[in-house]
Design an enzyme around this catalytic site. Structure first.
Site, PDB file in Angstrom:
ATOM      1  N   HIS A 168       7.154   1.362  -1.955  1.00  0.00           N
ATOM      2  CA  HIS A 168       7.085   1.030  -3.378  1.00  0.00           C
ATOM      3  C   HIS A 168       8.368   1.447  -4.089  1.00  0.00           C
ATOM      4  O   HIS A 168       8.873   0.738  -4.967  1.00  0.00           O
ATOM      5  CB  HIS A 168       5.866   1.710  -4.009  1.00  0.00           C
ATOM      6  N   PHE A 208       0.812  -1.213   0.000  1.00  0.00           N
ATOM      7  CA  PHE A 208       0.000   0.000   0.000  1.00  0.00           C
ATOM      8  C   PHE A 208       0.846   1.263   0.000  1.00  0.00           C
ATOM      9  O   PHE A 208       0.407   2.310  -0.457  1.00  0.00           O
ATOM     10  CB  PHE A 208      -0.905   0.014   1.235  1.00  0.00           C
ATOM     11  N   CYS A 209       2.066   1.188   0.496  1.00  0.00           N
ATOM     12  CA  CYS A 209       2.853   2.379   0.806  1.00  0.00           C
ATOM     13  C   CYS A 209       3.667   2.875  -0.384  1.00  0.00           C
ATOM     14  O   CYS A 209       4.505   2.131  -0.918  1.00  0.00           O
ATOM     15  CB  CYS A 209       3.795   2.068   1.970  1.00  0.00           C
ATOM     16  N   PRO A 210       3.472   4.118  -0.814  1.00  0.00           N
ATOM     17  CA  PRO A 210       4.244   4.625  -1.955  1.00  0.00           C
ATOM     18  C   PRO A 210       5.739   4.730  -1.660  1.00  0.00           C
ATOM     19  O   PRO A 210       6.556   4.636  -2.575  1.00  0.00           O
ATOM     20  CB  PRO A 210       3.632   6.009  -2.215  1.00  0.00           C
ATOM     21  N   PHE A 211       6.097   4.897  -0.392  1.00  0.00           N
ATOM     22  CA  PHE A 211       7.508   5.030  -0.033  1.00  0.00           C
ATOM     23  C   PHE A 211       8.206   3.673  -0.084  1.00  0.00           C
ATOM     24  O   PHE A 211       9.321   3.552  -0.598  1.00  0.00           O
ATOM     25  CB  PHE A 211       7.622   5.692   1.340  1.00  0.00           C
TER      26      PHE A 211
END
Length: 343
Positions: A46, A41-44
């Site tokens: 990712h 879920f986490c863009p960071f």
């Protein structure tokens, strides 16, 4: 691109971890020595996972994946934390320690740690500690840190997302991209009053207007033209979440990528469908359910919208010369865009 630091890896309970994997350093590159903790879920997280896959490090660095929700006071959890029936598709157990919660991993590295229990986390199994938990740092040095364990002459070994001839431009663009787009959606989404929301959301669309023009000017398929760079990683991790989460959940609804930004839309679809690593590291179920079921002050009933459908559209047109760039023409957005560096 050498990475050496005289700063401590971890200065104490109030600090994160800032280690670097590099030859002749404390953390030397070795296959299967390091383990990456992420949440899809986490863009960071990712960012780090994308570089891991782009560099062909999947077998060298395994991953453990936390559940998308709930978060709660104990932080992110692994399947089984609430009992044997506690499962979540796409998540994994803590493959190293069998932890129930991610905070247990942090406390293994520092029993007095007082910071956030965030992802990503890169763990060193040899020293029994965290190497790094800062996504921008991981994104940068993972491009070269493991090169000596990759096959000589392979495209993965030669891949760099921060080429010397583009560094000045990458540094210039990443400054406003991380501030106004990557962080901007959170400033808007977590605003506690109308004024703070408007102050947060306007720069998001100014940055998207600018990004639309930048990709078009450089002719694609990537942000700076023919070379994939860090900017594509930074922008993708936010853009792939934009229509499916940030538009409704964070009230970033002055426009959508698919409806208002035809150039960004084609750039995004090309990365997802055609460039190895992007689709493989994207999980829309985790993304949508994390935002809608973890932020109870924003979405108290934890209902996850079915749309937009599909999560990402098919078909890619990379002839950007045939596409007229779009924009959100809200007066405040256009005024904010004037403050951004010229293309």
């Amino acid at each position: 691109m050498a990475h050496k630091s005289t700063n401590p890896v971890h200065a104490g309970p109030d600090d994160g971890w800032h280690g670097i994997v590099a030859p002749e350093s404390r953390f030397v590159p070795e296959s299967e020595r390091y383990h990456l903790y992420i949440g899809y879920f986490c863009p960071f997280a990712h960012r780090a996972n994308l570089v891991r896959v782009l560099k062909g490090l999947e077998s060298a660095i395994d991953v453990s994946v936390v559940k998308a929700y709930p978060k709660g006071e104990a932080g992110w959890s692994f399947p089984g934390a609430a009992g044997p029936d506690d499962t979540y598709e796409g998540s994994t157990p803590d493959k190293l320690f069998g932890s129930k919660y991610l905070h247990e991993v942090y406390f293994r590295a520092d029993k007095d740690y007082k910071g956030k229990y965030s992802v990503p986390v890169l763990w060193d199994t040899k020293e029994g500690t965290i190497v790094n938990n800062e996504s921008l740092e991981l994104m940068r040095w993972m491009q070269t840190g493991f090169n000596e364990i990759l096959p000589e002459g392979s495209p993965e070994r030669s891949l760099t997302l921060y080429p010397e001839h583009l560094r000045e431009k990458i540094d210039q663009v990443s400054k406003w991209m991380t501030r106004d787009f990557n962080s901007g959606v959170y400033k808007a989404g977590f605003a506690r009053d109308q004024a703070a929301y408007e102050k947060g959301v306007i720069p998001v669309f100014a940055a998207m207007n600018q990004l639309e023009q930048l990709i078009h000017k450089n002719g694609g398929p990537y942000i700076l033209g023919e070379e994939l760079t860090e900017l594509d990683i930074l922008a993708y991790a936010t853009a792939i979440r934009f229509d499916v989460a940030y538009v409704q959940h964070f009230k970033c609804n002055l426009g959508t990528i698919r409806g208002n930004y035809p150039v960004i839309h084609e750039w995004l679809k090309n990365l997802y469908w055609n460039v190895k690593g992007f689709r493989e590291t994207t999980n829309f179920k985790h993304i949508k359910e994390n935002y809608t079921k973890s932020h109870h002050d924003i979405n108290p009933l934890a209902i996850t919208p079915l749309g937009p459908y599909p999560d990402i559209e098919a078909g890619v047109n990379l002839d950007f010369s045939t596409i007229k760039p779009g924009a959100v023409e809200h007066p405040a957005v256009l005024e904010q865009q004037k403050a951004l560096p010229s293309l």
